[in-house]
Scaffold this motif. Structure first.
Motif, short mmCIF file in Angstrom:
data_model
loop_
_atom_site.label_atom_id
_atom_site.label_comp_id
_atom_site.label_asym_id
_atom_site.label_seq_id
_atom_site.Cartn_x
_atom_site.Cartn_y
_atom_site.Cartn_z
N VAL A 1 0.85 -1.19 0.00
CA VAL A 1 0.00 0.00 0.00
C VAL A 1 0.90 1.25 0.00
N LYS A 2 0.52 2.24 -0.78
CA LYS A 2 1.30 3.46 -0.87
C LYS A 2 0.71 4.53 0.04
N PRO A 3 1.47 5.01 1.03
CA PRO A 3 0.96 5.99 2.00
C PRO A 3 0.91 7.40 1.42
N THR A 4 -0.08 7.65 0.59
CA THR A 4 -0.17 8.93 -0.11
C THR A 4 -1.05 9.96 0.59
N ASN A 5 -1.73 9.56 1.66
CA ASN A 5 -2.51 10.52 2.44
C ASN A 5 -2.51 10.07 3.90
N GLU A 6 -3.10 10.88 4.77
CA GLU A 6 -3.06 10.60 6.20
C GLU A 6 -3.69 9.26 6.55
N LYS A 7 -4.82 8.94 5.90
CA LYS A 7 -5.48 7.68 6.18
C LYS A 7 -4.59 6.49 5.83
N LEU A 8 -3.94 6.58 4.67
CA LEU A 8 -3.09 5.47 4.22
C LEU A 8 -1.80 5.37 5.03
N ILE A 9 -1.33 6.50 5.53
CA ILE A 9 -0.15 6.47 6.40
C ILE A 9 -0.47 5.70 7.68
N GLU A 10 -1.63 5.99 8.25
CA GLU A 10 -2.04 5.29 9.46
C GLU A 10 -2.32 3.81 9.17
N ARG A 11 -2.89 3.54 8.00
CA ARG A 11 -3.12 2.14 7.63
C ARG A 11 -1.79 1.40 7.51
N ALA A 12 -0.79 2.07 6.92
CA ALA A 12 0.53 1.44 6.77
C ALA A 12 1.12 1.08 8.12
N LYS A 13 1.00 1.98 9.08
CA LYS A 13 1.52 1.71 10.43
C LYS A 13 0.77 0.54 11.07
N ARG A 14 -0.53 0.51 10.86
CA ARG A 14 -1.34 -0.57 11.43
C ARG A 14 -0.97 -1.92 10.81
N ILE A 15 -0.68 -1.90 9.51
CA ILE A 15 -0.26 -3.14 8.83
C ILE A 15 1.05 -3.64 9.43
N ILE A 16 1.97 -2.73 9.69
CA ILE A 16 3.25 -3.10 10.29
C ILE A 16 3.02 -3.71 11.67
N MET A 17 2.12 -3.10 12.46
CA MET A 17 1.80 -3.62 13.78
C MET A 17 1.21 -5.03 13.69
N GLN A 18 0.30 -5.22 12.75
CA GLN A 18 -0.36 -6.52 12.60
C GLN A 18 0.61 -7.59 12.12
N ALA A 19 1.55 -7.21 11.25
CA ALA A 19 2.49 -8.18 10.68
C ALA A 19 3.57 -8.58 11.67
N THR A 20 3.90 -7.68 12.60
CA THR A 20 5.03 -7.93 13.50
C THR A 20 4.62 -8.05 14.97
N ASP A 21 3.36 -7.76 15.25
CA ASP A 21 2.86 -7.78 16.63
C ASP A 21 3.61 -6.79 17.51
N CYS A 22 3.98 -5.66 16.94
CA CYS A 22 4.67 -4.62 17.70
C CYS A 22 3.69 -3.53 18.12
N ASP A 23 4.15 -2.58 18.96
CA ASP A 23 3.28 -1.48 19.37
C ASP A 23 3.35 -0.34 18.34
N TYR A 24 2.50 0.65 18.54
CA TYR A 24 2.40 1.75 17.58
C TYR A 24 3.71 2.52 17.45
#
Length: 298
Positions: A227-250
């Motif tokens: 996913v390309k973080p081209t706006n605020e919503k997608l930036i937050e989605r990108a961070k959430r994807i990283i959290m889900q994939a690695t089980d890390c905190d925000y």
């Protein structure tokens, strides 16, 4: 042209009193009719799978995926192509949609465009079609001249040709290497193929684009890692994807997201393997963009 032979043009016995039904009755009937579509598609999974395998093969050769149709069918192709860019981070050139009559036909029908056997050749020539491309011709009726012309030309070039129709023994199937015929039957509103036929085409396009992108390494587990973080919503989605994939905190996700140059794949590899950005990029490139394979590198 004999439309009486097309199941999509016949009258549905279940809706003969459509104009006398209540709102609830109409909606219930439409819902009941729609339930048959996935079942019809299920019967054609072998054909759909074979077509997708070919699309993946063509992608790996450097080819593109080109959807092509008229009216509703054309619009569905354009829609699926457009969605690949934000969902999978693809170049707009990789998956494209052509509609008879051009982009203006997305909202206003262009008279005679779908009846032309030569217009599609002109459109594909402008795209510099090659033998490594895949052309998917969409026609609920299965007989749209614009689509037939496209498949004929694509075959001449040596490209992969796939057709999706909602009638048996469709004319477009004769010009396709991978014909898919999902017979959705009479519509609730006679001849309105934006209904069941359109639903069937949309579901199959979902399968083609999503499956091929998964097989190109654009998904890890079931996450949209390109996913390309081209706006605020997608930036937050990108961070959430990283959290889900690695089980890390925000905070960890955000830190690595920024350190990775806002590249979700790189951030995931950095967190799960402990390597720096440069090593993560090297491993990812070595493994053709597949995160799971890249994490197995030393």
């Amino acid at each position: 042209m004999d439309l009486t032979k097309l199941s999509t043009e016949t009258r549905n016995p279940n809706s003969m009193l459509l104009d006398t039904m209540s709102v609830s009755e109409i909606v219930t009937l439409m819902n009941r009719e729609d339930q048959s579509v996935p079942e019809k598609i299920h019967e054609k999974i072998p054909q759909i799978s074979s077509a997708i395998e070919k699309v993946i093969q063509q992608f790996k050769l450097g080819g593109r995926l080109i959807y092509l149709g008229a009216g509703t069918s054309g619009r569905l192709g354009v829609l699926d192509a457009a969605e690949c860019v934000p969902t999978f981070g693809t170049n707009p050139e990789l998956v494209q949609g052509l509609i008879a009559g051009g982009q203006s036909a997305m909202t206003v029908a262009v008279e005679g465009a779908e009846d032309s056997l030569t217009l599609a050749k002109e459109d594909l020539t402008k795209l510099h079609l090659t033998k490594d491309d895949s052309v998917v011709g969409l026609a609920a009726s299965g007989r749209t001249p614009y689509v037939i012309g496209a498949l004929k030309y694509a075959n001449e070039i040596g490209a992969a040709t796939i057709s999706i129709a909602c009638n048996e023994n469709a004319e477009i199937s004769k010009f396709s290497q991978y014909p898919i015929e999902v017979v959705t039957g009479p519509e609730v509103l006679t001849g309105s193929t934006r209904l069941k036929a359109g639903t069937a085409q949309k579901l199959i396009l979902n399968m083609i684009s999503t499956t091929s992108m998964i097989k190109l390494g654009k998904v890890y587990q079931n996450l949209m890692i390109d996913v390309k973080p081209t706006n605020e919503k997608l930036i937050e989605r990108a961070k959430r994807i990283i959290m889900q994939a690695t089980d890390c905190d925000y905070q960890t996700a955000e830190k690595n997201f920024l350190a990775a140059g806002q590249d979700v794949k790189i951030a995931i590899i950095m967190i799960l393997t402990g390597v720096d950005k440069q090593a993560a990029e090297k491993n990812l490139q070595k493994n053709a963009g597949f995160v799971r394979k890249a994490m197995k590198e030393d």
